[in-house]
Motif scaffolding. Structure first.
Motif, mmCIF file in Angstrom:
data_model
loop_
_atom_site.group_PDB
_atom_site.id
_atom_site.type_symbol
_atom_site.label_atom_id
_atom_site.label_comp_id
_atom_site.label_asym_id
_atom_site.label_seq_id
_atom_site.Cartn_x
_atom_site.Cartn_y
_atom_site.Cartn_z
ATOM 1 N N LYS A 10 0.909 -1.762 -0.015
ATOM 2 C CA LYS A 10 -0.249 0.046 0.536
ATOM 3 C C LYS A 10 0.989 1.450 0.206
ATOM 4 O O LYS A 10 2.149 1.315 0.632
ATOM 5 C CB LYS A 10 -0.715 0.209 1.389
ATOM 6 N N LYS A 11 0.210 2.298 -0.181
ATOM 7 C CA LYS A 11 0.543 3.629 -0.136
ATOM 8 C C LYS A 11 1.323 3.887 0.880
ATOM 9 O O LYS A 11 3.050 4.709 0.791
ATOM 10 C CB LYS A 11 0.108 4.415 -1.451
ATOM 11 N N CYS A 12 1.091 3.769 2.119
ATOM 12 C CA CYS A 12 1.347 4.354 3.040
ATOM 13 C C CYS A 12 2.020 3.502 3.342
ATOM 14 O O CYS A 12 2.983 3.661 4.398
ATOM 15 C CB CYS A 12 0.043 4.928 3.623
ATOM 16 N N ASP A 13 2.499 2.066 3.612
ATOM 17 C CA ASP A 13 3.288 0.927 3.910
ATOM 18 C C ASP A 13 5.199 1.882 2.985
ATOM 19 O O ASP A 13 5.552 0.548 3.661
ATOM 20 C CB ASP A 13 2.616 0.203 3.938
ATOM 21 N N ARG A 14 4.583 2.303 1.724
ATOM 22 C CA ARG A 14 5.971 2.568 1.325
ATOM 23 C C ARG A 14 7.217 3.305 1.874
ATOM 24 O O ARG A 14 6.745 4.573 2.477
ATOM 25 C CB ARG A 14 5.519 2.872 -0.143
ATOM 26 N N SER A 15 8.384 2.824 2.000
ATOM 27 C CA SER A 15 9.338 3.703 2.748
ATOM 28 C C SER A 15 10.350 3.445 1.079
ATOM 29 O O SER A 15 10.437 3.797 0.105
ATOM 30 C CB SER A 15 10.368 2.174 2.476
ATOM 31 N N CYS A 16 11.395 4.810 1.185
ATOM 32 C CA CYS A 16 12.177 5.512 0.631
ATOM 33 C C CYS A 16 11.425 5.854 -0.981
ATOM 34 O O CYS A 16 11.773 5.899 -1.783
ATOM 35 C CB CYS A 16 13.335 4.549 -0.017
ATOM 36 N N VAL A 17 10.782 7.467 -0.455
ATOM 37 C CA VAL A 17 10.140 7.632 -0.874
ATOM 38 C C VAL A 17 10.383 9.136 -0.638
ATOM 39 O O VAL A 17 10.539 9.417 0.296
ATOM 40 C CB VAL A 17 8.556 7.030 -1.335
ATOM 41 N N ILE A 18 10.280 9.756 -2.326
ATOM 42 C CA ILE A 18 9.465 11.473 -2.298
ATOM 43 C C ILE A 18 7.679 11.432 -2.439
ATOM 44 O O ILE A 18 7.245 10.693 -3.237
ATOM 45 C CB ILE A 18 9.781 11.875 -3.843
ATOM 46 N N TYR A 19 7.140 12.342 -1.626
ATOM 47 C CA TYR A 19 5.842 12.098 -1.769
ATOM 48 C C TYR A 19 5.591 13.901 -1.662
ATOM 49 O O TYR A 19 6.242 15.113 -1.076
ATOM 50 C CB TYR A 19 5.035 11.827 -0.280
ATOM 51 N N GLY A 32 8.511 15.940 0.495
ATOM 52 C CA GLY A 32 9.154 16.331 1.333
ATOM 53 C C GLY A 32 9.867 14.573 0.775
ATOM 54 O O GLY A 32 9.397 13.884 -0.034
ATOM 55 N N GLU A 33 10.533 13.364 2.288
ATOM 56 C CA GLU A 33 11.116 12.292 1.168
ATOM 57 C C GLU A 33 11.366 12.059 2.798
ATOM 58 O O GLU A 33 11.789 12.622 3.949
ATOM 59 C CB GLU A 33 12.864 13.015 0.618
ATOM 60 N N ASN A 67 -3.591 10.959 1.176
ATOM 61 C CA ASN A 67 -3.982 11.289 -0.042
ATOM 62 C C ASN A 67 -2.985 11.928 -0.562
ATOM 63 O O ASN A 67 -2.906 12.541 -1.371
ATOM 64 C CB ASN A 67 -5.415 12.783 -0.413
ATOM 65 N N ALA A 68 -2.208 11.889 0.770
ATOM 66 C CA ALA A 68 -0.538 12.484 -0.258
ATOM 67 C C ALA A 68 -0.610 11.529 -1.590
ATOM 68 O O ALA A 68 -0.737 9.795 -1.608
ATOM 69 C CB ALA A 68 0.639 11.805 1.008
ATOM 70 N N LYS A 69 0.779 12.355 -1.929
ATOM 71 C CA LYS A 69 0.967 11.517 -3.248
ATOM 72 C C LYS A 69 2.299 11.314 -3.261
ATOM 73 O O LYS A 69 3.797 11.437 -2.762
ATOM 74 C CB LYS A 69 0.859 12.582 -4.166
ATOM 75 N N VAL A 70 2.493 9.150 -3.386
ATOM 76 C CA VAL A 70 4.143 8.938 -4.251
ATOM 77 C C VAL A 70 4.482 9.512 -5.342
ATOM 78 O O VAL A 70 4.080 9.538 -6.131
ATOM 79 C CB VAL A 70 3.794 8.021 -4.059
ATOM 80 N N LEU A 71 5.477 10.564 -5.442
ATOM 81 C CA LEU A 71 5.723 11.770 -6.538
ATOM 82 C C LEU A 71 7.308 10.684 -7.203
ATOM 83 O O LEU A 71 7.102 10.633 -8.366
ATOM 84 C CB LEU A 71 6.509 12.844 -6.603
ATOM 85 N N ASP A 72 7.897 9.815 -6.742
ATOM 86 C CA ASP A 72 8.703 9.144 -6.344
ATOM 87 C C ASP A 72 9.541 7.896 -5.725
ATOM 88 O O ASP A 72 9.370 8.264 -5.177
ATOM 89 C CB ASP A 72 10.478 9.999 -7.395
ATOM 90 N N SER A 73 10.500 7.282 -5.540
ATOM 91 C CA SER A 73 11.196 6.856 -5.072
ATOM 92 C C SER A 73 12.471 6.300 -5.263
ATOM 93 O O SER A 73 12.521 6.545 -6.758
ATOM 94 C CB SER A 73 10.520 4.998 -4.445
ATOM 95 N N ASP A 74 13.337 5.786 -4.392
ATOM 96 C CA ASP A 74 14.443 5.917 -4.510
ATOM 97 C C ASP A 74 15.623 5.252 -2.839
ATOM 98 O O ASP A 74 15.302 5.938 -2.500
ATOM 99 C CB ASP A 74 15.502 6.738 -5.121
ATOM 100 N N GLU A 84 14.604 14.635 -4.185
ATOM 101 C CA GLU A 84 13.330 15.671 -3.526
ATOM 102 C C GLU A 84 13.454 17.222 -3.566
ATOM 103 O O GLU A 84 13.156 18.032 -4.235
ATOM 104 C CB GLU A 84 13.592 15.535 -2.394
ATOM 105 N N ALA A 85 15.035 17.434 -3.988
ATOM 106 C CA ALA A 85 15.484 19.072 -4.511
ATOM 107 C C ALA A 85 14.383 19.255 -6.035
ATOM 108 O O ALA A 85 14.503 19.776 -5.544
ATOM 109 C CB ALA A 85 17.098 18.883 -4.516
ATOM 110 N N TYR A 86 14.706 17.635 -6.600
ATOM 111 C CA TYR A 86 14.271 17.941 -8.359
ATOM 112 C C TYR A 86 12.451 18.656 -7.901
ATOM 113 O O TYR A 86 12.595 19.629 -8.709
ATOM 114 C CB TYR A 86 14.317 17.098 -8.596
#
Length: 125
Positions: A10-19, A32-33, A67-74, A84-86
């Motif tokens: 689930k989105k809320c259980d993901r780690s190492c994300v930019i949101y 944030g990240e 409703n937070a959106k995961v923008l990217d992950s790494d 995150e800076a991007y």
């Protein structure tokens, strides 16, 4: 030949994300990240000492962090900070107090602004 399917976390259980978080009542945004599960980090944004919490308290607004959106992950710490800076440079979120762990050179600004990625204004998905 048969592959065991794994359920996507689930989105809320993901780690190492930019949101990205968008206020329910206005266009205010925060990017944030986190290396921790997103759920734990989003809980911290409800504190009045956080930029998001301060906005909600001072304006009497609400923010559904579900409703937070995961923008990217790494999973790589350095790359996650650069991403995150991007997103901070691309979206210019008004609730961020800084530009993240990394400050990107101004020469990238025209390229970043021309990219169509991120958290569109008014998006809550």
């Amino acid at each position: 030949m048969l592959v065991a399917r794994k359920d996507k976390p689930k989105k809320c259980d993901r780690s190492c994300v930019i949101y990205g978080i968008t206020c329910n009542n206005c266009e205010s945004q925060y990017v944030g990240e986190t290396e921790r599960p997103l759920r734990k980090r989003l809980t911290e944004h409800k504190r009045p000492s956080s930029p998001v919490g301060a906005h909600l308290t001072s304006e009497g607004h609400e923010c559904n962090t579900d409703n937070a959106k995961v923008l990217d992950s790494d999973s790589r710490w350095l790359q996650m900070g650069i991403k995150e800076a991007y997103y901070i440079a691309a979206l210019d979120p008004d609730l961020n107090q800084d530009k993240g762990r990394h400050v990107l050179s101004g020469i990238y600004t025209p390229i970043i602004k021309s990219c169509d990625r991120g958290l569109p204004r008014g998006s809550h998905d």
